[in-house]
Design a protein around this motif. Structure first.
Motif, PDB file in Angstrom:
ATOM      1  N   LEU A  65      73.335  40.343 -21.463  1.00 32.45           N
ATOM      2  CA  LEU A  65      72.060  39.630 -21.445  1.00 32.45           C
ATOM      3  C   LEU A  65      72.210  38.141 -21.750  1.00 32.45           C
ATOM      4  O   LEU A  65      71.359  37.337 -21.366  1.00 32.45           O
ATOM      5  N   GLU A  66      73.280  37.781 -22.442  1.00 33.02           N
ATOM      6  CA  GLU A  66      73.425  36.404 -22.922  1.00 33.02           C
ATOM      7  C   GLU A  66      73.305  35.353 -21.815  1.00 33.02           C
ATOM      8  O   GLU A  66      72.537  34.395 -21.952  1.00 33.02           O
ATOM      9  N   PRO A 105      63.215  42.612 -21.356  1.00 26.31           N
ATOM     10  CA  PRO A 105      63.172  43.817 -20.515  1.00 26.31           C
ATOM     11  C   PRO A 105      63.544  43.543 -19.056  1.00 26.31           C
ATOM     12  O   PRO A 105      64.248  44.335 -18.429  1.00 26.31           O
ATOM     13  N   ALA A 106      63.073  42.395 -18.516  1.00 18.44           N
ATOM     14  CA  ALA A 106      63.405  42.053 -17.127  1.00 18.44           C
ATOM     15  C   ALA A 106      64.896  41.770 -16.985  1.00 18.44           C
ATOM     16  O   ALA A 106      65.524  42.169 -15.998  1.00 18.44           O
ATOM     17  N   ALA A 107      65.475  41.076 -17.970  1.00 20.40           N
ATOM     18  CA  ALA A 107      66.911  40.791 -17.945  1.00 20.40           C
ATOM     19  C   ALA A 107      67.714  42.086 -18.031  1.00 20.40           C
ATOM     20  O   ALA A 107      68.728  42.246 -17.340  1.00 20.40           O
ATOM     21  N   ARG A 108      67.242  43.034 -18.850  1.00 20.69           N
ATOM     22  CA  ARG A 108      67.931  44.316 -18.988  1.00 20.69           C
ATOM     23  C   ARG A 108      67.923  45.061 -17.651  1.00 20.69           C
ATOM     24  O   ARG A 108      68.952  45.605 -17.236  1.00 20.69           O
ATOM     25  N   ARG A 109      66.767  45.091 -16.981  1.00 18.80           N
ATOM     26  CA  ARG A 109      66.674  45.780 -15.687  1.00 18.80           C
ATOM     27  C   ARG A 109      67.631  45.168 -14.676  1.00 18.80           C
ATOM     28  O   ARG A 109      68.323  45.875 -13.941  1.00 18.80           O
TER      29      ARG A 109
END
Length: 540
Positions: A120-121, A132-136
């Motif tokens: 995610l960084e 959440p959008a970055a995780r997806r």
């Protein structure tokens, strides 16, 4: 009006890089110049110390500023000068426009953070996305790189993934922000042949999908021939030759390039020699060898199962013969080698030179150990840093030849050093004062001085440059011809096996799946797994 050439994506002009302190700088790169076009795949090749990685790290200014100096040169990305750019400006480019994959993912990933936290960084740094959008997005990218169950792997720690999976994580992290240039520094060196092939195919697919340029840094010329469009050759900090891949391989111009291409292992054993060995009795013979490691769980660490590292393995090795033992990591080849020399507990029958090793205690084995010795993969970690070359080579003589006095021991040490290409003046030096190839020669001298009947060679050339690798293989072959030693040669490099081995054994999941004369197996492999290994090594 003549059509103007487009501005290169990356343009390096007369770059010089030095390390050290003022007045004591050592030149690592000397006026190197090359460019990369949008969407181009360029390979930068050369031996260790040639300046490849130093050049790549200089693009993003990743060297320690306290130790590096740039006496001259220019690095432009999309026409913008990167040299001397402020750190906050460089941070905006790193990961977003230019990303990098390093050679060893285990040391590049932080062991204290989950894979997801590290993935995610770059998105949270460069993109205006919610967590959440970055995780997806990152789970989708992990799936794109071929990691199974990416949602579960997202919350795993680096040590819980295999080497190939960790490298896929590094690729996903590098591609998070869709960079225009990907720098891949030896991205497949630490991986098995089949995983290497998968990573290479993945990089090719992603390169086309993202329309990005790739700077591939490697010493593997087979990989370059398959992947790159253009190639730059570095020697001692200089770019000595650059050309399209097909042209350079067909007609190399510079002597150093010619030397690199000629350093590919050539067949060192002939069919007549293999035929002559067939009638000899076995020096080493093993049947039904089994080795299992327990699986323990719970607070009291009760045994709940086992992993069969070697499963009912049988083989034989004749005097003066080289038997290649090949397979991927985890196939059991090193464990089998350790079992055969009784360095690992196992079940089964093992006979060496008429003696039943499986029935002997460690005390009874000790006098026999002079006749079977081991050369390990990494000579630096297997040589004591506190001992001189004379002490390292002479240690075995003191144990197994106590009748020799100091003068006689030194004479034998000097003689074997001459055989392996080391000078007498090196007697009083320590391992850190030698190159990798020289350290491996010391390791070979340490076992060869005992004149053993069998040497177990566990990946003895995998950490060496191609030209040094060829020298070490030729040295091993000369020693075998002179002293009649047998080699059990463990490696995942099938080119080395083809050069050295009279016969070869293929292992998969602890079992021997195929065995036979080397050239016959290369010409007509019977098992799908053997064919897959040959295809992955670009030899089929």
């Amino acid at each position: 009006m003549a059509e103007m050439n487009p501005i290169p994506l990356l343009e390096i002009d007369r770059l010089a890089v030095s390390f050290g302190r003022p007045g004591q700088y050592a030149d690592a790169v000397r006026e190197a110049s090359f460019s990369i076009a949008q969407g181009e795949k360029l390979a930068l090749v050369g031996e260790s110390g040639s300046g490849k990685s130093v050049t790549a790290l200089s693009i993003l200014q990743l060297h320690d500023k306290r130790q590096v100096s740039y006496p001259s040169g220019s690095i432009k990305f999309q026409g913008r000068e990167l040299m001397g750019l402020a750190e906050n400006e460089l941070r905006r480019i790193r990961g977003r426009d230019i990303a990098m994959i390093f050679q060893e993912p285990m040391t590049s990933l932080n062991p204290l953070y989950t894979i997801g936290d590290q993935l995610l960084e770059p998105l949270l740094t460069h993109e205006n996305l919610s967590k959440p959008a970055a995780r997806r997005r990152m789970i989708e990218l992990l799936a794109r790189t071929g990691i199974p169950e990416p949602d579960k792997r997202f919350d795993a720690y680096p040590h819980m993934l295999s080497g190939g999976q960790r490298q896929r994580v590094m690729i996903a992290m590098a591609l998070a922000c869709s960079p225009k240039l990907l720098i891949a520094d030896e991205p497949t060196t630490a991986l098995d042949l089949t995983i290497q092939a998968q990573i290479l195919e993945l990089l090719e697919d992603l390169q086309k999908e993202f329309s990005m340029a790739v700077l591939l840094i490697t010493h593997d010329l087979n990989l370059v021939r398959r992947f790159a469009q253009r190639i730059c050759v570095m020697q001692e900090g200089h770019i000595v030759e650059q050309a399209p891949v097909a042209q350079l391989f067909a007609a190399p111009q510079h002597p150093y390039t010619q030397q690199l291409l000629q350093s590919q292992p050539a067949r060192l054993v002939g069919p007549e020699e293999s035929a002559a060995l067939e009638g000899l009795p076995a020096l080493l013979e093993a049947s039904g060898v089994n080795c299992a490691f327990p699986i323990k769980s719970g607070f009291f660490q009760r045994r709940t199962g086992e992993v069969r590292a070697v499963d009912d393995a049988s083989l034989m090795l004749r005097p003066g013969e080289t038997l290649g033992l090949v397979g991927e990591s985890g196939s059991g080849k090193t464990t089998l080698g350790m079992c055969l020399l009784r360095l690992q507990e196992c079940a089964g029958a093992i006979r060496f030179d008429g003696a039943d090793l499986s029935s002997l205690s460690q005390r009874q084995l000790r006098p026999l150990r002079r006749d079977f010795q081991v050369v390990f993969q990494d000579p630096y970690s297997s040589l004591s840093p506190r001992l001189t070359v004379e002490q390292i080579i002479g240690e075995g003589l003191s144990i197994h030849f106590p009748q020799l006095d100091k003068r006689q021991r030194r004479e034998r040490i000097i003689a074997i050093m001459a055989e392996v290409g080391l000078e007498e003046s090196m007697l009083w030096r320590y391992p850190h004062e030698f190159s990798g190839g020289q350290r491996q020669r010391i390791a070979i001298a340490r076992v060869a001085v005992l004149e053993p009947k069998l040497i177990l060679l566990d990946e003895p050339t995998s950490a060496l440059d191609v030209s040094v690798q060829k020298q070490v293989l030729e040295l091993l072959r000369r020693l075998q011809q002179k002293h009649g030693m047998s080699y059990l040669f463990i490696t995942h490099d099938l080119r080395v096996i083809r050069a050295m081995a009279h016969r070869m054994v293929v292992m998969q999941n602890g079992r021997i799946v195929e065995a036979g004369e080397t050239e016959a197996l290369f010409a007509e492999p019977k098992q799908d797994y053997t064919r897959m290994l040959l295809q992955a090594s670009l030899l089929a």
